[in-house]
Motif scaffolding. Structure first.
Motif, PDB file in Angstrom:
ATOM      1  N   ILE A 207       0.829  -1.206   0.000  1.00  0.00           N
ATOM      2  CA  ILE A 207       0.000   0.000   0.000  1.00  0.00           C
ATOM      3  C   ILE A 207       0.861   1.252   0.000  1.00  0.00           C
ATOM      4  O   ILE A 207       0.620   2.196  -0.780  1.00  0.00           O
ATOM      5  CB  ILE A 207      -0.964  -0.035   1.201  1.00  0.00           C
ATOM      6  N   HIS A 208       1.874   1.293   0.859  1.00  0.00           N
ATOM      7  CA  HIS A 208       2.726   2.483   0.939  1.00  0.00           C
ATOM      8  C   HIS A 208       3.563   2.675  -0.323  1.00  0.00           C
ATOM      9  O   HIS A 208       3.732   3.803  -0.799  1.00  0.00           O
ATOM     10  CB  HIS A 208       3.629   2.403   2.167  1.00  0.00           C
ATOM     11  N   LEU A 209       4.082   1.581  -0.880  1.00  0.00           N
ATOM     12  CA  LEU A 209       4.872   1.687  -2.105  1.00  0.00           C
ATOM     13  C   LEU A 209       4.000   2.139  -3.278  1.00  0.00           C
ATOM     14  O   LEU A 209       4.437   2.946  -4.117  1.00  0.00           O
ATOM     15  CB  LEU A 209       5.519   0.336  -2.419  1.00  0.00           C
ATOM     16  N   ALA A 210       2.758   1.657  -3.315  1.00  0.00           N
ATOM     17  CA  ALA A 210       1.845   2.098  -4.376  1.00  0.00           C
ATOM     18  C   ALA A 210       1.514   3.580  -4.225  1.00  0.00           C
ATOM     19  O   ALA A 210       1.405   4.305  -5.224  1.00  0.00           O
ATOM     20  CB  ALA A 210       0.570   1.264  -4.349  1.00  0.00           C
ATOM     21  N   CYS A 211       1.379   4.041  -2.986  1.00  0.00           N
ATOM     22  CA  CYS A 211       1.142   5.470  -2.763  1.00  0.00           C
ATOM     23  C   CYS A 211       2.338   6.295  -3.234  1.00  0.00           C
ATOM     24  O   CYS A 211       2.166   7.371  -3.839  1.00  0.00           O
ATOM     25  CB  CYS A 211       0.884   5.727  -1.280  1.00  0.00           C
ATOM     26  N   ALA A 212       3.540   5.809  -2.962  1.00  0.00           N
ATOM     27  CA  ALA A 212       4.735   6.522  -3.426  1.00  0.00           C
ATOM     28  C   ALA A 212       4.758   6.582  -4.950  1.00  0.00           C
ATOM     29  O   ALA A 212       5.090   7.629  -5.536  1.00  0.00           O
ATOM     30  CB  ALA A 212       5.994   5.831  -2.896  1.00  0.00           C
ATOM     31  N   ALA A 213       4.386   5.478  -5.597  1.00  0.00           N
ATOM     32  CA  ALA A 213       4.329   5.478  -7.060  1.00  0.00           C
ATOM     33  C   ALA A 213       3.312   6.497  -7.561  1.00  0.00           C
ATOM     34  O   ALA A 213       3.574   7.244  -8.517  1.00  0.00           O
ATOM     35  CB  ALA A 213       3.969   4.074  -7.566  1.00  0.00           C
ATOM     36  N   HIS A 214       2.157   6.556  -6.917  1.00  0.00           N
ATOM     37  CA  HIS A 214       1.138   7.554  -7.281  1.00  0.00           C
ATOM     38  C   HIS A 214       1.688   8.973  -7.122  1.00  0.00           C
ATOM     39  O   HIS A 214       1.435   9.847  -7.960  1.00  0.00           O
ATOM     40  CB  HIS A 214      -0.094   7.394  -6.382  1.00  0.00           C
ATOM     41  N   ALA A 215       2.429   9.209  -6.037  1.00  0.00           N
ATOM     42  CA  ALA A 215       2.973  10.542  -5.802  1.00  0.00           C
ATOM     43  C   ALA A 215       3.962  10.920  -6.896  1.00  0.00           C
ATOM     44  O   ALA A 215       3.963  12.062  -7.385  1.00  0.00           O
ATOM     45  CB  ALA A 215       3.640  10.594  -4.427  1.00  0.00           C
ATOM     46  N   TYR A 216       4.811   9.973  -7.297  1.00  0.00           N
ATOM     47  CA  TYR A 216       5.758  10.275  -8.372  1.00  0.00           C
ATOM     48  C   TYR A 216       5.042  10.527  -9.688  1.00  0.00           C
ATOM     49  O   TYR A 216       5.440  11.406 -10.476  1.00  0.00           O
ATOM     50  CB  TYR A 216       6.775   9.142  -8.516  1.00  0.00           C
TER      51      TYR A 216
ATOM     52  N   LEU B 240      -3.405   1.914  -9.180  1.00  0.00           N
ATOM     53  CA  LEU B 240      -2.124   2.359  -9.735  1.00  0.00           C
ATOM     54  C   LEU B 240      -2.006   1.968 -11.205  1.00  0.00           C
ATOM     55  O   LEU B 240      -1.557   2.771 -12.040  1.00  0.00           O
ATOM     56  CB  LEU B 240      -0.988   1.739  -8.919  1.00  0.00           C
ATOM     57  N   ARG B 241      -2.427   0.749 -11.534  1.00  0.00           N
ATOM     58  CA  ARG B 241      -2.387   0.325 -12.940  1.00  0.00           C
ATOM     59  C   ARG B 241      -3.238   1.247 -13.807  1.00  0.00           C
ATOM     60  O   ARG B 241      -2.839   1.617 -14.917  1.00  0.00           O
ATOM     61  CB  ARG B 241      -2.872  -1.119 -13.069  1.00  0.00           C
ATOM     62  N   ARG B 242      -4.399   1.618 -13.300  1.00  0.00           N
ATOM     63  CA  ARG B 242      -5.256   2.532 -14.086  1.00  0.00           C
ATOM     64  C   ARG B 242      -4.574   3.881 -14.272  1.00  0.00           C
ATOM     65  O   ARG B 242      -4.670   4.488 -15.345  1.00  0.00           O
ATOM     66  CB  ARG B 242      -6.603   2.705 -13.382  1.00  0.00           C
ATOM     67  N   ALA B 243      -3.885   4.342 -13.235  1.00  0.00           N
ATOM     68  CA  ALA B 243      -3.197   5.638 -13.335  1.00  0.00           C
ATOM     69  C   ALA B 243      -2.076   5.591 -14.374  1.00  0.00           C
ATOM     70  O   ALA B 243      -1.800   6.586 -15.053  1.00  0.00           O
ATOM     71  CB  ALA B 243      -2.647   6.029 -11.970  1.00  0.00           C
TER      72      ALA B 243
END
Length: 313
Positions: free
Chosen positions: A247-256, A291-294
């Motif tokens: 969850i946290h790593l996916a949030c970091a990916a979203h932030a980037y 994240l995949r959709r983003a």
């Protein structure tokens, strides 16, 4: 603790129980907590619900002194609160709400202020998850007295972090930042517990990651990234907490992605994918699906195509 040992406690029904029974129940719940951390909610939810049913049977049928009764209510609160967390992680909002409300009632009955604060935070997080941040803030304000008299800094930090999340959803930037500062301050002098407890997961690094998520939700990805730094410093060992790590790593990916740094986003997305197959968590899978959709808007980039090919395999 072997399950047969737990089940053998059924022989205590109708009999007088005391410290040994409490120790066995506590050990069983701690065992479930450890499995939840490493495997996710899938394998543990039903066991927590069974434990809650068993403990309430003891409350109704066994005989015990006052201090044992108080501890039984605390253990019942812990078991159903744990089940609430597992239901929340499984995207079962209705069951999560029922369990959390039971946990709050039992915590108040036993006078366990710290459990009341912890499970109020859990219920408030569930309310945020279904788009009811105002209801979340009302729940949190309802346990302010317990926050003041509680002794568990980690429960207080969780309470403040969820408050920040609710304010972020409402666009209340000043109280959001105030709650974020209060979450950090609660842990300023906290020391790591010697044994695994139901608040062990609430650490300084986790609070930073939670606050990063708050800022990401508030549309401030660059500021959020400062909080996700703990994923790279070793302060947060994601591999030891795979469900939350995803969850946290996916949030970091979203932030980037929010800062248009696609390559960095893909790097964190791959790290999340590395952990995803190890856990049974609807919440983790939902976060990665989002994240995949983003990433779909960036699929022309070769690194994105490679990631999507792996994630969809």
């Amino acid at each position: 603790m072997h399950p047969d040992h737990f089940l053998s406690l059924s022989q205590s029904r109708g009999r007088r129980i005391g410290a040994s029974t409490l120790t066995s129940l506590d050990a069983y719940l701690t065992c479930l907590l450890r499995m939840n951390i490493t495997l996710g909610s899938g394998p543990t939810r039903a066991r927590a619900e069974e434990a809650f049913t068993f403990i309430t049977t003891l409350i109704d049928d066994a005989t015990y002194d006052e201090s044992t009764g108080t501890k039984l209510y605390e253990l019942a609160s812990t078991a159903t609160g744990f089940a609430g967390w597992a239901a929340f992680d499984s995207n079962d909002s209705s069951a999560a709400q029922t369990h959390y409300r039971n946990a709050l009632h039992l915590a108040r009955t036993s006078g366990a202020a710290d459990l009341e604060v912890l499970f109020a935070a859990g219920l408030a997080r569930q309310q945020c998850g279904i788009g009811r941040p105002t209801a979340a803030l009302e729940l949190l304000s309802g346990v302010d007295a317990s926050v003041r008299c509680g002794r568990n800094a980690r429960a207080v930090a969780a309470h403040r972090a969820v408050s920040a999340q609710a304010h972020a959803m409402l666009g209340n930037e000043v109280p959001q930042d105030r709650a974020m500062d209060a979450a950090r301050a609660a842990l300023e002098h906290d020391e790591a517990p010697e044994a695994l407890t139901f608040t062990s997961w609430i650490t300084r690094s986790v609070i930073e990651l939670e606050l990063g998520g708050v800022l990401l939700h508030a549309g401030r990805p660059r500021q959020a990234l400062r909080h996700f730094d703990v994923l790279d410093t070793g302060a947060y060992p994601a591999v030891e907490h795979p469900r939350d790590g995803v969850i946290h790593l996916a949030c970091a990916a979203h932030a980037y992605l929010g800062t248009e740094d696609v390559e960095a986003a893909v790097f964190y997305a791959h790290r999340a994918q590395d952990l995803l197959d190890r856990v049974s968590s609807a919440r983790a899978w939902r976060r990665v699906a989002g994240l995949r959709r983003a990433f779909s808007a960036h699929r022309r980039a070769p690194v994105v195509r490679d990631y999507l090919g792996r994630a969809m395999a």
